[in-house]
Design an enzyme around this catalytic site. Structure first.
Site, short mmCIF file in Angstrom:
data_model
loop_
_atom_site.label_atom_id
_atom_site.label_comp_id
_atom_site.label_asym_id
_atom_site.label_seq_id
_atom_site.Cartn_x
_atom_site.Cartn_y
_atom_site.Cartn_z
N LYS A 1 0.84 -1.20 0.00
CA LYS A 1 0.00 0.00 0.00
C LYS A 1 0.87 1.25 0.00
O LYS A 1 2.09 1.19 0.24
CB LYS A 1 -0.92 0.02 1.22
CG LYS A 1 -0.19 0.33 2.54
CD LYS A 1 -1.13 0.52 3.69
CE LYS A 1 -0.34 0.99 4.93
NZ LYS A 1 -1.16 1.13 6.12
N ASP B 1 -6.94 2.90 13.71
CA ASP B 1 -7.33 4.28 13.99
C ASP B 1 -8.61 4.61 13.22
O ASP B 1 -9.71 4.40 13.71
CB ASP B 1 -6.18 5.22 13.62
CG ASP B 1 -6.40 6.64 14.14
OD1 ASP B 1 -7.50 6.91 14.66
OD2 ASP B 1 -5.49 7.47 14.03
#
Length: 325
Positions: A199, A229
């Site tokens: 990524k 998160d």
């Protein structure tokens, strides 16, 4: 108070995670001592120790998640109060270490906030820190006092083993290249291969999946990370894994920060379950039928008792079956 091996020991909790502190108290047999927290009209924090700490070994429970700055100031002011009240040792049980992602300078004029927090805790008067799955192992080097980095891996592994998933169909997935070691450790504990999500992050809290390294077709994938998160990474990874032919996808982490819009993303994702620990106490608006929380209280209680009795902690950091469940 409890007297253990001739040592006077007290356990306190601040406001960040009282439920975890109550569980640690239950497992360790040390009752929670009383502390009065207040706020002045201008927002300043007031602390009053309702009982003596002179000559005591103090264990203080306070993770430093949202609201990060409030929780850190509560911690620092309380350490100062205990130091001035002649506590013998002040041991901080801080399962989640706020500012841990700011552990280095990625640009020329940035702070190293994780180091600053370490300095503040030491200067305030702490003598030891218990943390869990620090975002960067180098944070241990930021302290000149002992800091024990506990692992949630044994608890997570035991949970998935009890689900009796077919080992031949399992694959452990790292959501990025940086987490490959974590995935490999879990893979070794579960006799499973690993895969890595390739990524990139165009900006903070935004991730784009570029590809998958490893075979996931027809397999049950378990994504492992240290924290979740905004859940952008794991939900994008879960979609990519399903698109690549995975049979089903789970995710697990130690610290469920779950900032907006994490819950909506998780609920609308292909994820079957998100398994996390209770290093952070989840309010009602951060709960979901897909989220499972496992307790780390027994692990910290054992660590606390080992320190009091001068026993080693290393045995608590590895997978040992149901011993830490």
């Amino acid at each position: 108070m409890a007297v253990l091996d001739g040592h006077k020991v007290k356990l306190f909790s601040l406001s960040a995670n009282k439920k975890l502190a109550e569980e640690i108290s239950e497992y360790s047999g040390i009752p929670l001592s009383k502390i009065d927290l207040s706020r002045f009209a201008d927002g300043e924090i007031g602390i009053n120790l309702a009982e003596t700490v002179r000559g005591h070994h103090i264990f203080l429970v306070q993770p430093t998640h949202e609201p990060v700055n409030e929780n850190i100031m509560e911690l620092l002011i309380t350490i100062d109060a205990m130091k001035r009240a002649s506590a013998k040792t002040i041991n901080i049980i801080m399962p989640y270490y706020g500012y841990s992602r700011q552990d280095r300078k990625s640009k020329s004029r940035q702070p190293i906030s994780a180091k600053l927090v370490a300095n503040l805790i030491e200067v305030a008067g702490a003598t030891r820190v218990f943390a869990m799955d620090l975002h960067a192992a180098q944070i241990q080097g930021f302290f000149d006092i002992p800091i024990d980095n506990f692992r949630a891996m044994p608890i997570l592994v035991e949970y998935f083993k009890e689900k009796n998933l077919n080992e031949e169909d399992l694959v452990i997935v790292s959501p990025d290249h940086g987490g490959a070691v974590r995935a490999r450790n879990m893979g070794e504990s579960m006799n499973a291969p690993i895969a890595i999500i390739d990524k990139r992050r165009p900006k903070p809290n935004v991730s784009e999946v570029m590809g998958i390294v490893g075979d996931v077709k027809g397999k049950t994938a378990i994504i492992i990370d240290d924290m979740i998160d905004t859940a952008g990474t794991i939900t994008a990874a879960s979609k990519a894994l399903m698109d690549a032919g995975a049979k089903e996808v789970y995710a697990c982490c130690t610290h469920p920060l779950l900032s907006k819009p994490a819950i909506d993303r998780i609920n609308n994702s292909p994820l079957k379950e998100v398994v996390c620990t209770n290093t952070i106490q989840l309010p009602l608006h951060k709960k979901s039928p897909k989220i499972v929380q496992l307790s780390v209280a027994k692990l910290f209680a054992k660590g606390l008792l080992n320190v009091v009795y001068d026993r080693p902690l290393s045995s608590l950091f590895i997978y040992r079956g149901k011993d830490l469940k």
